[in-house]
Design an enzyme around this catalytic site. Structure first.
Site, PDB file in Angstrom:
ATOM      1  N   GLY A   1      -7.284  -4.651   2.024  1.00  0.00           N
ATOM      2  CA  GLY A   1      -8.241  -5.288   1.113  1.00  0.00           C
ATOM      3  C   GLY A   1      -7.996  -6.792   1.011  1.00  0.00           C
ATOM      4  O   GLY A   1      -8.928  -7.577   0.869  1.00  0.00           O
ATOM      5  N   GLY A   2      -6.719  -7.160   1.172  1.00  0.00           N
ATOM      6  CA  GLY A   2      -6.371  -8.569   1.084  1.00  0.00           C
ATOM      7  C   GLY A   2      -6.383  -9.285   2.431  1.00  0.00           C
ATOM      8  O   GLY A   2      -6.059 -10.457   2.537  1.00  0.00           O
TER       9      GLY A   2
ATOM     10  N   SER B   1       1.918  -7.684   0.499  1.00  0.00           N
ATOM     11  CA  SER B   1       0.889  -8.673   0.156  1.00  0.00           C
ATOM     12  C   SER B   1      -0.125  -8.063  -0.814  1.00  0.00           C
ATOM     13  O   SER B   1      -0.271  -6.846  -0.863  1.00  0.00           O
ATOM     14  CB  SER B   1       0.156  -9.148   1.420  1.00  0.00           C
ATOM     15  OG  SER B   1       1.082  -9.772   2.299  1.00  0.00           O
ATOM     16  N   GLY B   2      -0.777  -8.931  -1.558  1.00  0.00           N
ATOM     17  CA  GLY B   2      -1.732  -8.450  -2.559  1.00  0.00           C
ATOM     18  C   GLY B   2      -1.171  -8.666  -3.956  1.00  0.00           C
ATOM     19  O   GLY B   2      -0.017  -9.070  -4.118  1.00  0.00           O
ATOM     20  N   SER B   3      -1.978  -8.352  -4.963  1.00  0.00           N
ATOM     21  CA  SER B   3      -1.579  -8.708  -6.323  1.00  0.00           C
ATOM     22  C   SER B   3      -0.411  -7.873  -6.843  1.00  0.00           C
ATOM     23  O   SER B   3       0.453  -8.396  -7.554  1.00  0.00           O
ATOM     24  CB  SER B   3      -2.780  -8.577  -7.266  1.00  0.00           C
ATOM     25  OG  SER B   3      -3.214  -7.218  -7.317  1.00  0.00           O
TER      26      SER B   3
ATOM     27  N   LYS C   1      -5.207   0.279   3.579  1.00  0.00           N
ATOM     28  CA  LYS C   1      -4.733  -1.053   3.186  1.00  0.00           C
ATOM     29  C   LYS C   1      -5.586  -2.096   3.883  1.00  0.00           C
ATOM     30  O   LYS C   1      -6.356  -1.780   4.777  1.00  0.00           O
ATOM     31  CB  LYS C   1      -3.255  -1.220   3.590  1.00  0.00           C
ATOM     32  CG  LYS C   1      -2.291  -0.479   2.655  1.00  0.00           C
ATOM     33  CD  LYS C   1      -0.842  -0.612   3.094  1.00  0.00           C
ATOM     34  CE  LYS C   1      -0.410  -2.050   3.199  1.00  0.00           C
ATOM     35  NZ  LYS C   1      -0.664  -2.856   1.988  1.00  0.00           N
TER      36      LYS C   1
ATOM     37  N   GLU D   1       1.242  -6.524   7.649  1.00  0.00           N
ATOM     38  CA  GLU D   1       1.733  -5.478   6.735  1.00  0.00           C
ATOM     39  C   GLU D   1       2.143  -4.242   7.522  1.00  0.00           C
ATOM     40  O   GLU D   1       3.171  -3.633   7.273  1.00  0.00           O
ATOM     41  CB  GLU D   1       0.645  -5.099   5.718  1.00  0.00           C
ATOM     42  CG  GLU D   1       0.439  -6.135   4.626  1.00  0.00           C
ATOM     43  CD  GLU D   1      -0.725  -5.783   3.717  1.00  0.00           C
ATOM     44  OE1 GLU D   1      -1.690  -5.145   4.184  1.00  0.00           O
ATOM     45  OE2 GLU D   1      -0.672  -6.146   2.527  1.00  0.00           O
TER      46      GLU D   1
ATOM     47  N   GLY E   1       1.441  -2.976  -1.544  1.00  0.00           N
ATOM     48  CA  GLY E   1       0.388  -2.314  -2.307  1.00  0.00           C
ATOM     49  C   GLY E   1      -0.491  -1.466  -1.404  1.00  0.00           C
ATOM     50  O   GLY E   1      -0.213  -1.316  -0.223  1.00  0.00           O
TER      51      GLY E   1
END
Ligand code: DER
Length: 226
Positions: free
Chosen positions: A98-99, A28-30, A96, A105, A84
């Site tokens: 941030g999202g 997950s994440g950009s 991890k 995850e 990410g």
């Protein structure tokens, strides 16, 4: 190259580890999103894989691209997971979350034969902790956990939803506390304290989990292994 171009380079390199027939963990994440989009293109060209998603967002994105998204009933482990990270420190110690997807995850990472991190060079740090450490907590326990964290020297704040509607609510219906940045001298000790703190569901310290970290820098991809 821009940060987004670096993220894309790392995501492209991660594709090299995907083989037909694999079960692939979708991070997950950009940066993981870029990987999922590239993987979706391969599926549309005939690549036969199944995906296990680490968030509702990634599950929806994968399905929209034609990736068969399954759960742990169908497959109890992934062959490769690509995700990410917010910070990468020596020993492949990660922060991890941030999202806001750190719980699923970490669940997917824990069930991965090969856990690959894709990141741009801005994520590489000498010591964890400049980034606020996310901690997922049961809502009714939040005041207790916040107080215990403060007593340990980790003041925190309840993460707010981006749309201003109030507290951010995770895929599992919990809250996230973001601990004020402090250099984390002993991540292992802090992780152990958090793992035994009643009311804490999961935290963003991913220690001893990554098998490979692909970092896209100015002119090359650096590959870190434990
Ligand atoms: O929240 C997360 O764990 C994400 O994977 C995050 O750590 C990385 O997000 P980014 O790829 O958008 O920087």
């Amino acid at each position: 190259p821009t940060q987004d171009e670096l993220k894309l380079l790392a995501a492209k390199r991660a594709l090299d580890f995907i083989q037909p027939g694999m079960v692939v963990g979708l991070g997950s994440g950009s940066t993981a999103t870029l990987f999922i989009k590239l993987l979706g293109e391969k599926v549309q060209q005939g690549l036969k894989i199944r995906g296990i998603a680490s968030s509702e967002d990634s599950a929806k994105l994968g399905a929209s691209l034609g990736i068969p998204v399954v759960g742990f009933t169908e497959a109890t482990e992934t062959d490769v997971t690509v995700d990410g990270a917010d910070e990468v420190a020596p020993g492949l110690a990660l922060i991890k979350g941030g999202g806001g997807k750190l719980l699923r995850e970490k669940i997917v990472a824990s069930a991965s034969k090969k856990f690959i991190i894709v990141a741009d060079s801005s994520k590489v740090v000498k010591k964890l902790g400049k980034f606020k450490l996310p901690i997922e907590v049961i809502p009714m326990a939040e005041p207790l956990v916040s107080e215990r964290l403060r007593a340990l020297g980790y003041p925190s704040s309840i993460r707010q939803a981006k749309d201003g509607s109030g507290n951010y609510i995770t895929d599992e219906g919990n809250l996230i506390l973001d601990c004020d940045p402090t250099q984390i001298d002993d991540p292992t000790a802090l992780a152990a304290q958090l793992d035994t703190m009643v009311g804490v569901v999961e935290h963003g310290l991913f220690l001893g989990m990554a098998d490979l970290v692909l970092v896209a820098g100015e002119d090359a991809i650096t590959e870190y292994t434990p």
